[in-house]
Scaffold this motif. Structure first.
Motif, mmCIF file in Angstrom:
data_model
loop_
_atom_site.group_PDB
_atom_site.id
_atom_site.type_symbol
_atom_site.label_atom_id
_atom_site.label_comp_id
_atom_site.label_asym_id
_atom_site.label_seq_id
_atom_site.Cartn_x
_atom_site.Cartn_y
_atom_site.Cartn_z
ATOM 1 N N ILE A 122 0.849 -1.200 0.000
ATOM 2 C CA ILE A 122 0.000 0.000 0.000
ATOM 3 C C ILE A 122 0.881 1.246 0.000
ATOM 4 C CG2 ILE A 122 -1.616 1.372 1.383
ATOM 5 C CD1 ILE A 122 -2.996 -1.160 2.214
ATOM 6 N N LYS A 123 1.916 1.218 0.823
ATOM 7 C CA LYS A 123 2.791 2.387 0.962
ATOM 8 C C LYS A 123 3.562 2.692 -0.314
ATOM 9 C CE LYS A 123 1.922 4.193 4.881
ATOM 10 N NZ LYS A 123 1.112 5.430 4.806
ATOM 11 N N GLU A 124 3.956 1.645 -1.047
ATOM 12 C CA GLU A 124 4.782 1.914 -2.232
ATOM 13 C C GLU A 124 3.956 2.117 -3.513
ATOM 14 O OE1 GLU A 124 7.293 -1.556 -1.959
ATOM 15 O OE2 GLU A 124 6.013 -2.733 -3.283
ATOM 16 N N THR A 125 2.631 2.107 -3.380
ATOM 17 C CA THR A 125 1.788 2.276 -4.563
ATOM 18 C C THR A 125 1.088 3.630 -4.525
ATOM 19 O OG1 THR A 125 1.297 -0.071 -4.296
ATOM 20 C CG2 THR A 125 0.036 1.095 -5.953
ATOM 21 N N SER A 126 1.261 4.404 -5.563
ATOM 22 C CA SER A 126 0.515 5.673 -5.595
ATOM 23 C C SER A 126 -0.819 5.432 -6.282
ATOM 24 C CB SER A 126 1.312 6.756 -6.307
ATOM 25 O OG SER A 126 1.353 6.465 -7.677
ATOM 26 N N CYS A 127 -1.830 6.108 -5.784
ATOM 27 C CA CYS A 127 -3.188 5.821 -6.245
ATOM 28 C C CYS A 127 -3.996 7.113 -6.291
ATOM 29 C CB CYS A 127 -3.823 4.824 -5.275
ATOM 30 S SG CYS A 127 -5.538 4.442 -5.613
ATOM 31 N N ASN A 128 -4.622 7.352 -7.464
ATOM 32 C CA ASN A 128 -5.461 8.553 -7.586
ATOM 33 C C ASN A 128 -6.900 8.282 -7.188
ATOM 34 O OD1 ASN A 128 -3.309 10.057 -8.614
ATOM 35 N ND2 ASN A 128 -3.662 9.202 -10.664
ATOM 36 N N GLY A 129 -7.247 7.035 -7.198
ATOM 37 C CA GLY A 129 -8.630 6.686 -6.891
ATOM 38 C C GLY A 129 -8.772 6.084 -5.505
ATOM 39 N N LYS A 130 -9.659 5.086 -5.386
ATOM 40 C CA LYS A 130 -9.889 4.432 -4.102
ATOM 41 C C LYS A 130 -8.916 3.266 -3.933
ATOM 42 C CE LYS A 130 -14.319 3.280 -5.096
ATOM 43 N NZ LYS A 130 -14.546 3.796 -6.450
ATOM 44 N N LYS A 131 -8.574 2.995 -2.686
ATOM 45 C CA LYS A 131 -7.840 1.757 -2.380
ATOM 46 C C LYS A 131 -8.855 0.798 -1.777
ATOM 47 C CE LYS A 131 -3.794 4.350 -1.069
ATOM 48 N NZ LYS A 131 -3.720 5.247 0.079
ATOM 49 N N ILE A 132 -8.882 -0.409 -2.286
ATOM 50 C CA ILE A 132 -9.850 -1.401 -1.806
ATOM 51 C C ILE A 132 -9.092 -2.677 -1.411
ATOM 52 C CG2 ILE A 132 -11.904 -2.757 -2.416
ATOM 53 C CD1 ILE A 132 -12.311 -0.603 -4.723
ATOM 54 N N ILE A 133 -9.293 -3.104 -0.174
ATOM 55 C CA ILE A 133 -8.670 -4.359 0.267
ATOM 56 C C ILE A 133 -9.763 -5.425 0.308
ATOM 57 C CG2 ILE A 133 -7.423 -5.526 2.132
ATOM 58 C CD1 ILE A 133 -6.310 -2.754 2.911
ATOM 59 N N ILE A 134 -9.488 -6.568 -0.318
ATOM 60 C CA ILE A 134 -10.493 -7.636 -0.374
ATOM 61 C C ILE A 134 -9.936 -8.913 0.237
ATOM 62 C CG2 ILE A 134 -12.041 -8.982 -1.859
ATOM 63 C CD1 ILE A 134 -11.998 -6.797 -3.891
ATOM 64 N N THR A 135 -10.723 -9.502 1.116
ATOM 65 C CA THR A 135 -10.284 -10.769 1.723
ATOM 66 C C THR A 135 -11.459 -11.681 2.070
ATOM 67 O OG1 THR A 135 -8.952 -11.750 3.511
ATOM 68 C CG2 THR A 135 -10.272 -9.838 4.101
ATOM 69 N N ASP A 136 -11.207 -12.992 1.979
ATOM 70 C CA ASP A 136 -12.091 -13.964 2.622
ATOM 71 C C ASP A 136 -11.949 -13.733 4.126
ATOM 72 O OD1 ASP A 136 -12.147 -15.172 0.065
ATOM 73 O OD2 ASP A 136 -11.819 -17.192 0.845
#
Ligand SMILES: *Cc1c(COP(=O)(O)O)cnc(C)c1O
Length: 391
Positions: free
Chosen positions: A164-178
């Motif tokens: 997460i820290k090393e990725t730049s993102c202009n939109g939403k960050k979404i974490i998905i898990t079972d």
């Protein structure tokens, strides 16, 4: 040409057979409690996800019978046309109470839910962080979305945080898990996932297929960890496992559910679930909410079996749930072991790669298992131990 057109598949099937990876359907002839008959042979079913045995509960069956008299066998259209009933709305209200959320909507299956909701949630500029062991329906949902995908190591919060820290993102960050990993039975570190999402302003999408009805006094994994109500959490779950019926749901913030109703393709372009299913799911959910004896029985059965598995040092996973995998290094070993189970009338087929990395016999425990059923399973574990150690 026409005879040859599918030859390519025949060759592929032949290869699967040679590699012991060929799958075939085994349908039941009859079913009563956890006893099933397949190809004339009687078994105790240790492979179903009917964790509470609710699929055959008298009140759950009764609800379906009443609904079929009132609404017939099917609604005949999608929910947005005229396929829904007031029972659908009632179930969604109960689901909100059950999960403690503002709103909810029912979908036709867990597979449909993940492949429709994830593309509706994630836009092109968004990034999805997905656990490497997430269910196939999540993987497909992520593929169908236009978002960028980043896979993190299984339940590894350091890896996730670093990514997460090393990725730049202009939109939403979404974490998905079972919440509960279906082949290993371990539970996702939801407390840490919650904290990461809160500090990083990310959305948390959880698939509680195997947590609902099993964890958190039946309310699921979120309750199991006693986490607070938060609008950035999207709770998907199924009606097809512990609830013992069919279909799925998503619970969350009102605005988000409204968006799903207006954009999730598997919701818009598919016929609504029949009232029978909805009525039985409602009855089942009521039982889970009001009566904890089935859940207690499920965990008592599970603990009995786990104790034996531990004492015999049988190779399993870090399971914390009624999913008890017996893990082998080769398919040959797994098939040999499955004969022991089979001979004792225990139904628990081998799960093969690529569904899992290591082949296994996936045992699932249910409140529906009698003491004698559990004793039979324990006998099988003892026999397996003797075969493995040649004593
Ligand atoms: C079973 C399962 C699904 C699919 O649900 P269905 O209702 O059977 O389509 C989705 N996610 C997970 C984690 C599952 O175990």
């Amino acid at each position: 040409m026409s005879e040859k057109i599918f030859e390519i598949f025949e060759k592929k099937l032949e290869k699967l057979k040679q590699e012991n990876l060929y799958r075939s359907i085994k349908d039941m002839e009859s079913r009563k409690g956890m006893k099933i008959t397949i190809e004339g042979k009687n078994y105790i079913n240790f492979s179903s996800n009917d964790y509470l045995g609710l699929s055959q509960h008298p009140l759950v069956k009764q609800a379906a019978k009443q609904a079929v008299e009132i609404f017939g066998c099917a609604g005949g259209a999608s929910r947005l046309l005229c396929g829904g009933t007031i029972l659908h709305k009632k179930l969604e209200e109960l689901l909100c109470e059950f999960k403690g959320t503002e709103s909810s909507i029912v979908l036709n299956s867990g597979y449909t839910a993940n492949t429709s909701l994830i593309p509706a949630l994630a836009d092109e500029e968004d990034i999805i962080f997905s656990d490497e062991l997430n269910h196939a329906s999540i993987i497909d949902g992520v593929r169908l979305s236009k978002a960028k995908k980043i896979i993190y190591k299984h339940a590894d919060m350091n890896d996730l945080y670093k990514k997460i820290k090393e990725t730049s993102c202009n939109g939403k960050k979404i974490i998905i898990t079972d919440t509960v990993f279906s082949m290993d039975g371990d539970i996702a570190p939801l407390q840490e996932l919650y904290e990461i999402c809160k500090s990083e302003g990310a959305i948390l999408y959880i698939d509680d297929a195997h947590g609902t009805g099993v964890l958190g006094q039946g309310h699921g994994a979120w309750k199991h960890f006693n986490l607070p109500k938060e609008n950035f959490v999207v709770q998907m779950g199924t009606l097809s496992k512990a609830i013992g019926c069919f279909g799925a749901f998503v619970c969350g913030a009102s605005s988000l559910i409204e968006w799903f109703i207006n954009s999730a393709r598997g919701f818009i372009f598919s016929t609504a679930l029949p009232a029978t299913i909805i009525a039985s799911a409602f009855a089942s959910l009521k039982i889970i909410m009001d009566d904890k004896t089935l859940i207690e029985r499920l965990w008592q059965n599970t603990e009995k079996v786990m104790e034996v598995v531990k004492n015999l040092n049988i190779k399993t996973t870090d399971t914390q749930t009624p999913i008890i995998p017996v893990v082998f290094n080769t398919i040959h070993e797994a098939t040999e072991a499955s004969k022991i189970f089979n001979d004792l009338g225990i139904y628990a087929p081998v799960i093969r790669p690529p569904t899992v990395k290591l082949p296994r016999i996936r045992i699932t425990i249910s409140a529906g298992h009698t003491d004698r059923d559990i004793e039979r399973l324990i006998e099988a574990f003892n026999l397996l131990y003797r075969q493995l150690h040649r004593v």
